[in-house]
Design a protein around this motif. Structure first.
Motif, short mmCIF file in Angstrom:
data_model
loop_
_atom_site.label_atom_id
_atom_site.label_comp_id
_atom_site.label_asym_id
_atom_site.label_seq_id
_atom_site.Cartn_x
_atom_site.Cartn_y
_atom_site.Cartn_z
N ASP A 1 0.83 -1.21 0.00
CA ASP A 1 0.00 0.00 0.00
C ASP A 1 0.86 1.25 0.00
O ASP A 1 0.57 2.23 -0.71
CB ASP A 1 -0.92 0.01 1.22
N MET A 2 1.92 1.26 0.82
CA MET A 2 2.80 2.43 0.89
C MET A 2 3.56 2.62 -0.42
O MET A 2 3.75 3.75 -0.87
CB MET A 2 3.78 2.29 2.05
N ALA A 3 3.97 1.52 -1.02
CA ALA A 3 4.67 1.62 -2.31
C ALA A 3 3.73 2.21 -3.36
O ALA A 3 4.15 3.03 -4.19
CB ALA A 3 5.18 0.25 -2.75
N ASN A 4 2.46 1.81 -3.33
CA ASN A 4 1.48 2.34 -4.27
C ASN A 4 1.22 3.81 -4.01
O ASN A 4 1.09 4.62 -4.95
CB ASN A 4 0.18 1.55 -4.17
N TYR A 5 1.13 4.19 -2.74
CA TYR A 5 0.95 5.59 -2.34
C TYR A 5 2.09 6.46 -2.91
O TYR A 5 1.84 7.52 -3.53
CB TYR A 5 0.91 5.67 -0.82
N LEU A 6 3.32 6.02 -2.74
CA LEU A 6 4.47 6.78 -3.24
C LEU A 6 4.48 6.83 -4.76
O LEU A 6 4.76 7.87 -5.35
CB LEU A 6 5.77 6.16 -2.71
N ARG A 7 4.16 5.69 -5.39
CA ARG A 7 4.14 5.66 -6.86
C ARG A 7 3.14 6.65 -7.42
O ARG A 7 3.45 7.40 -8.36
CB ARG A 7 3.78 4.24 -7.35
N ILE A 8 1.94 6.66 -6.85
CA ILE A 8 0.89 7.54 -7.35
C ILE A 8 1.31 9.01 -7.20
O ILE A 8 1.20 9.80 -8.14
CB ILE A 8 -0.43 7.26 -6.62
N LEU A 9 1.81 9.38 -6.03
CA LEU A 9 2.17 10.78 -5.81
C LEU A 9 3.34 11.21 -6.68
O LEU A 9 3.37 12.33 -7.19
CB LEU A 9 2.48 11.02 -4.34
N GLU A 10 4.29 10.32 -6.89
CA GLU A 10 5.42 10.67 -7.75
C GLU A 10 4.97 10.80 -9.21
O GLU A 10 5.47 11.67 -9.95
CB GLU A 10 6.53 9.64 -7.60
N GLU A 11 4.01 9.98 -9.63
CA GLU A 11 3.48 10.10 -10.99
C GLU A 11 2.71 11.40 -11.17
O GLU A 11 2.87 12.10 -12.17
CB GLU A 11 2.58 8.90 -11.31
N VAL A 12 1.89 11.76 -10.18
CA VAL A 12 1.17 13.03 -10.24
C VAL A 12 2.15 14.19 -10.25
O VAL A 12 2.01 15.15 -11.03
CB VAL A 12 0.19 13.16 -9.04
N HIS A 13 3.16 14.10 -9.39
CA HIS A 13 4.18 15.16 -9.28
C HIS A 13 4.91 15.39 -10.60
O HIS A 13 5.37 16.50 -10.88
CB HIS A 13 5.16 14.80 -8.17
#
Length: 211
Positions: free
Chosen positions: A55-67
Motif C-alpha cells: 500500500d505504501m509503495a502504491n501511495y508513493l508511486r501515485i504521488l510521484e506520478e502526479v508530481h
C-alpha cells in the motif's frame, strides 16, 4: 461474506488541475474536481486503513506520478472520505488554503539530504561532527525556499547518520543545489553527504481535516 461496498474515496493528494482538464494524473486513480483543484482518488471502503508495504509503495508511486505532471499536496497515507460529496465539501471549505499552498510549492520539489560520519567515534567526536553537519545544513538552507529538519530514523545511530533535512528546491535550480551538496561533501571530508529526489513535497504539507 458479501464484499464491502467501495463507495468511499481514498485520497492521495490534491493537485493543481482545471476542471475537465484530465480524468487521471496517475494510473489507477481518478480526479474529483473543484474549481482549480483536483483530488487524486481511488474507490475504497470506508474504514480505518491498515497500510502494508505494498500500500505504501502504491501511495508513493501515485504521488510521484502526479508530481511528474503538476504540483501536488500529498495527503496523509490512508486518508479516506466517506463519499465524493464529502470530499467536494472539504475541497470547498479549504479551497483558499489549498490553492495558496499549491502556489508555494509550484515549480518546486523536495530534496532529502542525510549526512553521515565515516567510521565509529567517541561521543564527543560525534558532537563535533554534528556541529559540522549543522554548518553545512545552514549553507544548503540558503538555496531552498523552505527547510524541514527530519527526525532521526531507528537505524541512524548505528549507521552513523548525524543529520537529516528536507529542502524545497526550485526545479530549475535542482542541479545547482546538487552541485552544492557535492562541494560540501568534498569540503567536509570526514562526512558523507547523500541527496535523494526530486520528491513531491511530503515534508512540507500538513493537511487539516477538522471543520
Amino acid at each position: 461474506m458479501a464484499q464491502a461496498s467501495l463507495n468511499a474515496l481514498r485520497l492521495y493528494g490534491v493537485a493543481a488541475a482545471e476542471s475537465g482538464h484530465t480524468d487521471s494524473l496517475a494510473e489507477g486513480t481518478t480526479l474529483t474536481h473543484y474549481r482549480a483543484l483536483a483530488a487524486v482518488v481511488e474507490p475504497s471502503t470506508y474504514s480505518i486503513a491498515n497500510l502494508d508495504e505494498a500500500d505504501m509503495a502504491n501511495y508513493l508511486r501515485i504521488l510521484e506520478e502526479v508530481h511528474s505532471h503538476t504540483s501536488v499536496l500529498p495527503a496523509p497515507p490512508g486518508t479516506v472520505f466517506q463519499s465524493a460529496s464529502t470530499l467536494t465539501r472539504w475541497l470547498e471549505l479549504h479551497y483558499f488554503t489549498l490553492t495558496e499552498a499549491l502556489s508555494v510549492i509550484e515549480g518546486h520539489a523536495a530534496a532529502r539530504v542525510s549526512i553521515t560520519m565515516q567510521g565509529k567515534h567517541e561521543q564527543e567526536t560525534q558532537k563535533s561532527f554534528a556541529a559540522l553537519a549543522a554548518e553545512s545544513l545552514r549553507l544548503l538552507r540558503s538555496q531552498a525556499a523552505a527547510t524541514v529538519t527530519l527526525p532521526k530514523a531507528e537505524q541512524d545511530e548505528e549507521d552513523g547518520v548525524v543529520a537529516r533535512a528536507s529542502f524545497l528546491i526550485d526545479t530549475q535550480r535542482w542541479q545547482a543545489f546538487a552541485d552544492t551538496v557535492s562541494k560540501e561533501s568534498q569540503r567536509q571530508d570526514d562526512l558523507d553527504f547523500h541527496v535523494t529526489g526530486p520528491w513531491p513535497p511530503y515534508d512540507f504539507v500538513r493537511m487539516q481535516f477538522g471543520g
